[in-house]
Motif scaffolding. Structure first.
Motif, mmCIF file in Angstrom:
data_model
loop_
_atom_site.group_PDB
_atom_site.id
_atom_site.type_symbol
_atom_site.label_atom_id
_atom_site.label_comp_id
_atom_site.label_asym_id
_atom_site.label_seq_id
_atom_site.Cartn_x
_atom_site.Cartn_y
_atom_site.Cartn_z
ATOM 1 N N HIS A 171 -18.885 0.440 6.188
ATOM 2 C CA HIS A 171 -18.072 1.261 7.095
ATOM 3 C C HIS A 171 -17.648 0.404 8.288
ATOM 4 O O HIS A 171 -18.470 0.002 9.111
ATOM 5 N N SER A 172 -16.363 0.164 8.415
ATOM 6 C CA SER A 172 -15.876 -0.734 9.473
ATOM 7 C C SER A 172 -15.894 -0.086 10.847
ATOM 8 O O SER A 172 -15.946 -0.773 11.860
ATOM 9 N N GLY A 173 -15.811 1.252 10.882
ATOM 10 C CA GLY A 173 -15.664 1.932 12.166
ATOM 11 C C GLY A 173 -14.235 1.959 12.651
ATOM 12 O O GLY A 173 -13.936 2.553 13.683
ATOM 13 N N ASP A 174 -13.309 1.337 11.920
ATOM 14 C CA ASP A 174 -11.897 1.325 12.288
ATOM 15 C C ASP A 174 -11.159 2.417 11.537
ATOM 16 O O ASP A 174 -11.380 2.631 10.333
ATOM 17 N N LEU A 175 -10.291 3.109 12.249
ATOM 18 C CA LEU A 175 -9.502 4.173 11.642
ATOM 19 C C LEU A 175 -8.116 3.656 11.282
ATOM 20 O O LEU A 175 -7.493 2.929 12.051
ATOM 21 N N GLY A 176 -7.654 4.020 10.108
ATOM 22 C CA GLY A 176 -6.355 3.551 9.662
ATOM 23 C C GLY A 176 -5.745 4.461 8.632
ATOM 24 O O GLY A 176 -6.300 5.524 8.301
ATOM 25 N N VAL A 177 -4.607 4.031 8.116
ATOM 26 C CA VAL A 177 -3.903 4.783 7.074
ATOM 27 C C VAL A 177 -3.659 3.853 5.893
ATOM 28 O O VAL A 177 -3.686 2.628 6.025
ATOM 29 N N MET A 178 -3.428 4.459 4.746
ATOM 30 C CA MET A 178 -3.054 3.698 3.560
ATOM 31 C C MET A 178 -1.600 4.028 3.240
ATOM 32 O O MET A 178 -1.241 5.188 3.052
ATOM 33 N N HIS A 179 -0.765 3.004 3.203
ATOM 34 C CA HIS A 179 0.648 3.219 2.893
ATOM 35 C C HIS A 179 0.858 3.381 1.388
ATOM 36 O O HIS A 179 0.000 2.989 0.589
ATOM 37 N N PRO A 180 1.968 3.962 0.977
ATOM 38 C CA PRO A 180 2.220 4.169 -0.458
ATOM 39 C C PRO A 180 2.161 2.886 -1.285
ATOM 40 O O PRO A 180 1.828 2.925 -2.470
ATOM 41 N N ASP A 181 2.457 1.733 -0.658
ATOM 42 C CA ASP A 181 2.418 0.472 -1.411
ATOM 43 C C ASP A 181 1.030 -0.157 -1.452
ATOM 44 O O ASP A 181 0.858 -1.286 -1.926
ATOM 45 N N GLY A 182 0.008 0.560 -0.935
ATOM 46 C CA GLY A 182 -1.355 0.064 -0.997
ATOM 47 C C GLY A 182 -1.769 -0.803 0.165
ATOM 48 O O GLY A 182 -2.876 -1.353 0.167
ATOM 49 N N ARG A 204 -2.344 8.268 0.051
ATOM 50 C CA ARG A 204 -1.589 7.055 0.371
ATOM 51 C C ARG A 204 -0.221 7.447 0.900
ATOM 52 O O ARG A 204 0.806 7.199 0.268
ATOM 53 N N ASP A 205 -0.231 8.064 2.092
ATOM 54 C CA ASP A 205 1.016 8.565 2.656
ATOM 55 C C ASP A 205 1.413 7.873 3.953
ATOM 56 O O ASP A 205 2.428 8.210 4.559
ATOM 57 N N GLY A 206 0.590 6.913 4.413
ATOM 58 C CA GLY A 206 0.895 6.216 5.656
ATOM 59 C C GLY A 206 0.695 7.079 6.889
ATOM 60 O O GLY A 206 1.055 6.658 7.994
ATOM 61 N N VAL A 207 0.128 8.272 6.720
ATOM 62 C CA VAL A 207 -0.029 9.206 7.835
ATOM 63 C C VAL A 207 -1.483 9.649 7.986
ATOM 64 O O VAL A 207 -2.035 9.653 9.090
ATOM 65 N N THR A 208 -2.115 10.035 6.870
ATOM 66 C CA THR A 208 -3.479 10.570 6.916
ATOM 67 C C THR A 208 -4.467 9.477 7.297
ATOM 68 O O THR A 208 -4.570 8.458 6.627
ATOM 69 N N VAL A 225 -3.655 -5.920 2.287
ATOM 70 C CA VAL A 225 -4.417 -5.598 1.081
ATOM 71 C C VAL A 225 -5.664 -6.484 1.051
ATOM 72 O O VAL A 225 -5.813 -7.399 1.855
ATOM 73 N N LYS A 226 -6.559 -6.218 0.116
ATOM 74 C CA LYS A 226 -7.778 -7.021 0.038
ATOM 75 C C LYS A 226 -7.428 -8.468 -0.301
ATOM 76 O O LYS A 226 -6.496 -8.751 -1.038
ATOM 77 N N SER A 227 -8.185 -9.389 0.268
ATOM 78 C CA SER A 227 -7.985 -10.801 -0.032
ATOM 79 C C SER A 227 -8.436 -11.061 -1.472
ATOM 80 O O SER A 227 -9.124 -10.235 -2.067
#
Length: 543
Positions: A422-433, A386-390, A365-367
């Motif tokens: 824009h970081s240029g990094d691809l990631g997912v957001m999990h349900p817990d943020g 926030r599904d940990g997949v998209t 999470v954000k610092s």
């Protein structure tokens, strides 16, 4: 007629209630409150806070006498030793900008950096005299060169400048009267990062961001008075993630480490009762794989903050079994180093060790002092589910984001499109943020905490007369996090060995950029002829 808001009337900023933020004041306070507390340990050398403050002021005074002023660049080419810490305070005391150079770079890249930064003074350690001499010969700028003759260095490096560092600051005034920035937006440092094109980009930090990130580190790392910090993280990397400034907040102790080796790390932890250290996964791998003759029992639980390539859960579990407490961070040079933290939730305490390690492998999470963090669709700028997949692009906003890229308005505007970095990094957001990285939209390899442009490596390989096509991708590596893997197609009738390709690269690239693996095959392509790097990444992972 609109009634004036009383909270906005006759309550203006003035010198009594508003002072621009700057990390320089941390050292001034530490010297006043804890003058005799040890600030820096380097071999047999002990520097207390009164002396550390005096050294920084001497440096500022000596530089001022040589004409260094606001907006000038002072570059430093040195490992983790006291003069680099001096520079983090002494250079900005003049309003000048500190540029710490990556000691692993090749001469051409260093020369580009010196020219692009318009370096006025270069402070350089004898160990790097060979590459520095070449860089100075290539560079258009002709800076004042000051040599560091560190007693911990026993090699045969030469002196290149007209004066040695300790002699230079000895001529400075320990009572030099400095003033903070008139505007906290004023630039404090310049750090170069590899992009997807050959030349690196100059990331500019401001005093406000350096101040806030230094404080953020103290909160995120749980630092209190008497913290002892071991320098396993390069001070040249994002200004040591701003820990160069952080320790002065709590009047903690910097333990310098000229060479990052497992035996030296364990010995320093035991001897100096180290409480904190930082590093890329390579540092963890080094400690896990250390021989019995190098390992020492830890005097207490040691906090290790790690960032760069995502660490394998198994590595985190092994480190914690050895007495370290691992905190996973994530960020970029453009965010002053790590700006997210995989904050631990006590609800996870009951989970099995492997489940805990998997949670700790996430970027988090954000610092505390970062304003915004999200995973977004870069086209619509809408947050992904926030599904940990998209998957989407990881984006940041707030005071812990750079001013921009030096002399590169186009790249700056692109980086800040839509009001987010824009970081240029691809990631997912999990349900817990909590976010988790999945891939990199920019073809950057992070090896040992250092960025490698795949295009730069490909450009070198394309110069080989026997190579027809090439694509370079990251191959996972337990020690380095990632290493370059080159997929090569040869011209018809030509033969080439892996060793010959690697040798060719060594002649044209810095050592850490050289591919560790070379695979000869026809490259997979789309119907339009574009190389399918995602296919090659999968093949590299399977090797």
């Amino acid at each position: 007629m609109t009634t004036p808001n009383p909270y906005e009337t006759d309550l203006d900023k003035n010198p009594a209630n508003y002072v621009p933020l700057t990390p320089i004041g941390f050292l001034e306070r530490a010297a006043a409150v804890y003058p005799n507390r040890t600030a820096i340990i380097h071999g047999e050398w002990r520097i207390d806070y009164a002396q550390a403050y005096a050294r920084a002021r001497r440096l500022a005074s000596a530089l001022a006498a040589r004409g260094v002023a606001r907006g000038d660049t002072v570059s430093v080419m040195a490992p983790n030793i006291p003069p680099v810490l001096d520079a983090h305070f002494g250079v900005p005391m003049l309003g000048a900008v500190l540029n710490t150079l990556n000691i692993r770079l090749d001469a051409a890249t260093i020369a580009f950096t010196l020219d692009h930064a318009q370096t006025k003074v270069l402070i350089t350690d004898r160990e790097f005299s060979a590459v520095t001499r070449q860089a100075l010969a290539l560079a258009k700028v002709k800076p004042l060169v000051i040599d560091i003759d560190d007693p911990q260095y026993t090699g045969k490096g030469e002196r290149l400048g007209e004066i040695e560092y300790e002699e230079f600051i000895a001529g400075g005034d320990p009572g030099f009267v400095w003033s903070g920035p008139g505007d906290e937006w004023q630039s404090i440092s310049l750090n170069y990062t590899s992009g997807t094109t050959g030349n690196p980009k100059g990331v500019v930090y401001h005093h406000r961001g350096a101040y806030l990130n230094a404080v953020d580190n103290i909160v995120s790392a749980g630092m209190v008075g008497q913290s002892v910090y071991l320098w396993t993280l390069p001070m040249f990397h994002c200004n040591g993630w701003c820990f160069t400034w952080s320790l002065a907040i709590v009047a903690g102790t910097h333990v310098c480490l000229r060479r990052v080796e497992a035996g030296a790390i364990f010995a320093a932890i035991e001897k100096y009762k180290v409480t904190h250290l930082c590093g890329a996964p390579i540092v963890m791998g080094m400690l896990i794989n250390a021989g019995a003759e190098q390992k020492r029992p830890l005097p207490h639980k040691v906090e290790l903050l790690t960032a760069a390539a995502p660490p394998p859960a198994a590595v985190i579990a092994a480190m914690e079994a050895n007495g370290f407490k691992i905190t996973h961070l994530y960020g970029l040079t453009e965010t002053y180093g790590p700006a997210t933290i995989c904050a631990w939730n006590e609800d996870w305490d009951a989970l099995a060790a492997d489940e805990q390690a998997a949670l700790k492998a996430r970027q988090g999470v954000k610092s505390p002092l970062l304003a915004g963090l999200d995973v977004m669709d870069p086209e619509t700028m809408a947050p992904v589910p926030r599904d940990g997949v998209t998957m989407g692009e990881v984006m940041f906003r707030g005071n812990l984001v750079m001013k921009g890229y030096l002399k590169n308005p186009k790249a700056t505007q692109e980086a800040f499109a839509g009001g987010w970095f824009h970081s240029g990094d691809l990631g997912v957001m999990h349900p817990d943020g909590y976010i988790q990285l999945k891939d990199r939209s920019k073809d950057i390899i992070i090896s040992g905490g250092e960025n490698i442009s795949t295009i730069e490596v490909e450009d070198v390989l394309y110069k080989h007369p026997k190579i027809l096509e090439v694509a370079v991708v990251a191959r996972p590596d337990e020690r380095w996090g990632e290493t370059p893997c080159a997929f090569v197609t040869l011209k018809t009738g030509q033969t080439l060995t892996e060793q010959e390709v690697i040798a060719f690269c060594k002649e044209n690239l810095a050592g850490y950029k050289v591919p560790r693996t070379v695979v000869f095959e026809d490259l997979p392509k789309t119907s339009t002829g574009k190389i399918q790097k995602y296919v090659l990444r999968d093949r590299a992972k399977a090797l």
